[in-house]
Design a protein around this motif. Sequence first.
Motif, PDB file in Angstrom:
ATOM      1  N   ASP A  83      67.039  63.714 -29.738  1.00 20.60           N
ATOM      2  CA  ASP A  83      66.990  62.688 -28.692  1.00 20.60           C
ATOM      3  C   ASP A  83      65.900  61.640 -28.948  1.00 20.60           C
ATOM      4  O   ASP A  83      65.712  60.730 -28.135  1.00 20.60           O
ATOM      5  N   GLU A  85      62.692  62.099 -28.917  1.00 19.86           N
ATOM      6  CA  GLU A  85      61.569  62.254 -28.000  1.00 19.86           C
ATOM      7  C   GLU A  85      60.217  62.079 -28.683  1.00 19.86           C
ATOM      8  O   GLU A  85      59.303  61.448 -28.135  1.00 19.86           O
ATOM      9  N   ARG A 162      76.500  63.965 -32.876  1.00 17.05           N
ATOM     10  CA  ARG A 162      75.063  64.214 -33.031  1.00 17.05           C
ATOM     11  C   ARG A 162      74.670  64.287 -34.503  1.00 17.05           C
ATOM     12  O   ARG A 162      73.713  63.646 -34.950  1.00 17.05           O
TER      13      ARG A 162
END
Length: 366
Positions: A83, A85, A162
Amino acid sequence: MASNLQPKELRKSLEKWTQAENEGKEFNLTDEQLHWEIYDLLGVEGLTPEIVKDMRVWLDASDESRPVQLFNRLNNFYLRWCDGEFIDAPAENLPQKKMRLLKEQVQPQQLGQRQVDIYAGLNVMILLLELNRYALSKARLKDEIAFYPCGKKDTEGFDNQRLLRIISYSNCFSVGVFNTIVGKFLSKANLIGADLHSTDLSEANLRDANLIRANLSEANLIGADLYSADLMGANFSRANFSRANFSCPNLSRVNLSRANLYFADLSGANLSEANLIGVNLIYANLSGANFSRANLNRAQLIRAKLYHNANLSGANLSGANLRSAQLIAANLENISWNEDTKWDDVQWLETAKNTPAALKQQLGLE
């Protein structure tokens, strides 16, 4: 290629990451501390097969290994890394911190923030793939460890693109980085329904991988090892399988239209009802393969080995080129063909079984 990371160093870290010495505390290291140690240890270079092999030995031999806890912590890092992050965090984030420390060394390594982030993420993926393989060999772990790079299909966490995004991101500083680092570790990978179109997986180790309903259209699979991989329902349209290694794969109903299978070994493969329109099977070994009801319209079967009871019953050979193909004992029951089908110099057609009378008459075999 030699690695600066030593097996003993990795083993020590893997043990540390799951230690819990204080009562009531799940782990000694917080998530934040773990994340930094991952970047510090794994953010410099790709793991080697020798180091991963040593990890497998450690998992079997050490009383300090806690594979379920290790898997859960690494998988949590992986999902957060996917993601973005860590790299998107405000300065000074973990990739930046590791990059700064590298540049302060006496002989600094010229790695940027993205390279550090990519190495850390891909190496964690390699560790998760190894833990997945390890769990498959242990009945007690099968229900507790299962790594799905794209998430498990038909669950809320499934994201079919993904891995495609990871591959694209990994290639941002050098094309082919993902395949170079991770490609050799993809055996037994769970890639059900994954979208991997146009990716480079040449020479990748996909033995026993689960690619059911995966999209590999236009992918580069030259020299890939697909031994015993489950390819049922996958889309390989225009993919390049030249010199790929197959062994009795299940390719039933797959889409291989216009795929390049030049010199591929598909002996014993199940290609029943497969879409093989325009496929390149020149020099392919198709002995014992099942092509029943397959669509071989305009397929290139020049010098293909269709013997040892290769089953072509009900196959559509309209416009196919079978020049110099070898048809020893092939089953030709109910095949369809047309005036564009090329039979020049086809070999051992007289030994084929259930050859239609009209074809025998056309080729002067009666």
